[in-house]
Design a protein around this motif. Sequence first.
Motif, mmCIF file in Angstrom:
data_model
loop_
_atom_site.group_PDB
_atom_site.id
_atom_site.type_symbol
_atom_site.label_atom_id
_atom_site.label_comp_id
_atom_site.label_asym_id
_atom_site.label_seq_id
_atom_site.Cartn_x
_atom_site.Cartn_y
_atom_site.Cartn_z
ATOM 1 N N GLY A 1 61.591 69.163 59.302
ATOM 2 C CA GLY A 1 60.359 69.998 59.470
ATOM 3 C C GLY A 1 59.531 69.209 60.386
ATOM 4 N N VAL A 2 58.526 69.740 60.719
ATOM 5 C CA VAL A 2 57.499 69.121 61.489
ATOM 6 C C VAL A 2 56.021 68.668 61.052
ATOM 7 C CG1 VAL A 2 56.013 69.748 63.624
ATOM 8 C CG2 VAL A 2 58.332 70.598 63.511
ATOM 9 N N ARG A 3 55.494 67.763 61.494
ATOM 10 C CA ARG A 3 54.346 67.297 60.810
ATOM 11 C C ARG A 3 53.132 66.991 61.837
ATOM 12 N NH1 ARG A 3 53.020 62.083 62.074
ATOM 13 N NH2 ARG A 3 54.518 60.763 62.800
ATOM 14 N N SER A 4 52.062 67.228 61.569
ATOM 15 C CA SER A 4 50.832 67.146 62.271
ATOM 16 C C SER A 4 50.050 65.625 61.596
ATOM 17 C CB SER A 4 49.834 68.132 62.381
ATOM 18 O OG SER A 4 49.380 68.432 60.992
ATOM 19 N N THR A 5 48.701 65.490 61.887
ATOM 20 C CA THR A 5 48.076 64.429 61.411
ATOM 21 C C THR A 5 47.644 64.830 59.936
ATOM 22 O OG1 THR A 5 46.199 65.149 62.366
ATOM 23 C CG2 THR A 5 47.388 63.615 63.516
ATOM 24 N N ASN A 6 47.949 66.012 59.634
ATOM 25 C CA ASN A 6 47.069 66.317 58.285
ATOM 26 C C ASN A 6 47.891 67.517 57.696
ATOM 27 O OD1 ASN A 6 46.052 68.190 59.702
ATOM 28 N ND2 ASN A 6 44.121 68.267 59.232
ATOM 29 N N GLY A 7 49.121 67.940 58.096
ATOM 30 C CA GLY A 7 49.912 68.958 57.830
ATOM 31 C C GLY A 7 51.425 68.932 57.981
ATOM 32 N N ILE A 8 52.328 69.363 57.087
ATOM 33 C CA ILE A 8 53.755 69.545 57.089
ATOM 34 C C ILE A 8 54.071 70.799 57.066
ATOM 35 C CG2 ILE A 8 54.037 67.107 56.464
ATOM 36 C CD1 ILE A 8 54.294 67.975 53.671
ATOM 37 N N MET A 9 55.402 71.269 57.643
ATOM 38 C CA MET A 9 56.090 72.427 57.302
ATOM 39 C C MET A 9 57.532 72.139 57.351
ATOM 40 S SD MET A 9 55.298 74.559 60.685
ATOM 41 C CE MET A 9 55.433 74.032 62.410
ATOM 42 N N ARG A 10 58.250 73.109 56.605
ATOM 43 C CA ARG A 10 59.609 72.900 56.854
ATOM 44 C C ARG A 10 60.302 74.428 56.583
ATOM 45 N NH1 ARG A 10 62.416 67.803 56.508
ATOM 46 N NH2 ARG A 10 61.184 66.114 55.766
ATOM 47 N N GLY A 11 61.038 74.676 57.677
ATOM 48 C CA GLY A 11 61.416 76.297 57.705
ATOM 49 C C GLY A 11 60.781 76.969 58.722
ATOM 50 N N GLU A 12 59.350 76.895 58.754
ATOM 51 C CA GLU A 12 58.805 77.935 59.460
ATOM 52 C C GLU A 12 58.996 77.513 61.002
ATOM 53 O OE1 GLU A 12 56.263 77.991 55.640
ATOM 54 O OE2 GLU A 12 57.127 76.273 57.113
ATOM 55 N N GLU A 13 59.196 76.016 61.184
ATOM 56 C CA GLU A 13 59.495 75.712 62.765
ATOM 57 C C GLU A 13 60.739 76.289 63.148
ATOM 58 O OE1 GLU A 13 62.111 73.302 60.330
ATOM 59 O OE2 GLU A 13 59.852 73.618 60.149
ATOM 60 N N VAL A 14 61.772 76.618 62.551
ATOM 61 C CA VAL A 14 63.001 77.292 62.841
ATOM 62 C C VAL A 14 62.714 78.764 63.210
ATOM 63 C CG1 VAL A 14 65.387 77.796 62.324
ATOM 64 C CG2 VAL A 14 64.277 75.670 61.469
ATOM 65 N N GLN A 15 61.847 79.295 62.265
ATOM 66 C CA GLN A 15 61.471 80.754 62.609
ATOM 67 C C GLN A 15 60.703 80.658 63.822
ATOM 68 O OE1 GLN A 15 59.199 81.488 59.195
ATOM 69 N NE2 GLN A 15 60.960 82.822 58.421
ATOM 70 N N ALA A 16 59.829 79.936 64.255
ATOM 71 C CA ALA A 16 59.057 79.926 65.455
ATOM 72 C C ALA A 16 60.109 79.617 66.825
ATOM 73 C CB ALA A 16 57.985 78.605 65.534
ATOM 74 N N ILE B 1 68.464 83.238 64.973
ATOM 75 C CA ILE B 1 68.284 82.673 66.434
ATOM 76 C C ILE B 1 68.123 81.284 66.387
ATOM 77 C CG2 ILE B 1 67.043 82.925 68.516
ATOM 78 C CD1 ILE B 1 66.706 85.916 67.946
ATOM 79 N N GLY B 2 66.968 80.688 65.635
ATOM 80 C CA GLY B 2 66.664 79.250 65.346
ATOM 81 C C GLY B 2 67.677 78.243 65.251
ATOM 82 N N GLN B 3 68.392 78.784 63.991
ATOM 83 C CA GLN B 3 69.466 78.063 63.510
ATOM 84 C C GLN B 3 70.797 78.143 64.709
ATOM 85 O OE1 GLN B 3 70.134 80.184 59.698
ATOM 86 N NE2 GLN B 3 69.572 78.148 58.699
ATOM 87 N N LYS B 4 70.718 78.999 65.465
ATOM 88 C CA LYS B 4 71.948 79.128 66.292
ATOM 89 C C LYS B 4 71.653 78.190 67.416
ATOM 90 C CE LYS B 4 74.238 82.118 69.484
ATOM 91 N NZ LYS B 4 74.470 83.457 70.092
ATOM 92 N N LYS B 5 70.201 78.198 67.927
ATOM 93 C CA LYS B 5 69.534 77.385 68.936
ATOM 94 C C LYS B 5 69.914 75.912 68.568
ATOM 95 C CE LYS B 5 65.952 78.688 71.033
ATOM 96 N NZ LYS B 5 64.570 79.198 71.174
ATOM 97 N N ILE B 6 69.596 75.434 67.460
ATOM 98 C CA ILE B 6 69.858 74.001 66.917
ATOM 99 C C ILE B 6 71.322 73.745 66.781
ATOM 100 C CG2 ILE B 6 69.397 72.537 65.061
ATOM 101 C CD1 ILE B 6 67.120 73.257 66.585
ATOM 102 N N LEU B 7 72.105 74.737 66.374
ATOM 103 C CA LEU B 7 73.680 74.496 66.471
ATOM 104 C C LEU B 7 73.875 74.405 67.826
ATOM 105 C CD1 LEU B 7 76.171 74.363 64.649
ATOM 106 C CD2 LEU B 7 76.236 77.028 64.969
#
Length: 326
Positions: free
Chosen positions: A135-150, A315-321
């Motif tokens: 996932g991705v974190r900021s100073t006060n937030g976290i996300m997992r999954g949405e970053e791949v969609q983005a 598409i995001g998963q393919k790009k990471i692959l």
Amino acid sequence: MKTTVIGVDCPMNLPEHFISCDWGTSNFRLRVVETHSLEVLAEHKTDRGIKAHYEKYQCQQEVSQFQFFAHYLKSQRQQLPEGHRQHRIVVAGMASSNIGLWELPYATLPFSQDGKQLVRKQVAKDDLDLLLISGVRSTNGIMRGEEVQAVGLEEPLRPYSEGILLLPGTHSKHITFANQEFRSFRTYMTGELFDIISKQSILSRSVEPASWSDDRAQAFQEGLELGFSGQLSASLFTIRANHIISKHNPKDSYYQLSGMLIGDELAYLKDKSETIILAAPDPVFSLYQQALKSIIEPQQLVLLGGKVLEKALLIGQKKILALHGN
């Protein structure tokens, strides 16, 4: 004839197929994907999200966390066509969290739309070939999954120098971007709050789930206006009062409550001048579309439906692959 998804290169070292795994907080999904075209050849879904599965893991002491999660993943893989069970599994979502299959550290902001900054790890263990994405974190937030969609939405975002990408859901994400880079994000617990309030609070007796119809539009708009006004907390109990005093239809109140929460989430966008991009499946897409059209100029709003978002994850998963290679 096979088609290539626009904007997605297909390096020669990519496998012909991969298994897309989207393991979120509340749901689990596997899809067999033809890598070149991103055609989905088979799909299997359950409601065994990470949260529920971790709770079951905690009730036993026989096997490790990885083994417990891997056993479930392998059992569900058996539901896929026999000739497609041994492909590499590209895993997005909460599976890489501390309550998931294998914890990975969060990537940090900013991250580019090509996905190069995202943390990824190949795990070949227990008859599984996994490519996990962090996932991705900021100073006060976290996300997992949405970053791949983005990352998967790089192509439709490219015409805009800056903007805010809205990904509604249980925990809605508003991700700001500029110059092909994601800079910051906010998280809104809109979906979870709606679920809790409509099912567990005193208001649960005054709302009743109902399918969308034109008859519900006015109630939803009334809720939006209350949410836009910044009076969410002061307005919520009126749903109960109106039911008791004025005999309001609980089906209308269901959408009024939805409007209140969505309006509260989106209210700050009234003062924004940059492009607002909505990507969501129906029925959520239709509700957010109505809400945004109430406060955003048409030329400022870009609407991407559920099919675009579904493809974006692949598409995001393919790009990471492709970045990881064989």
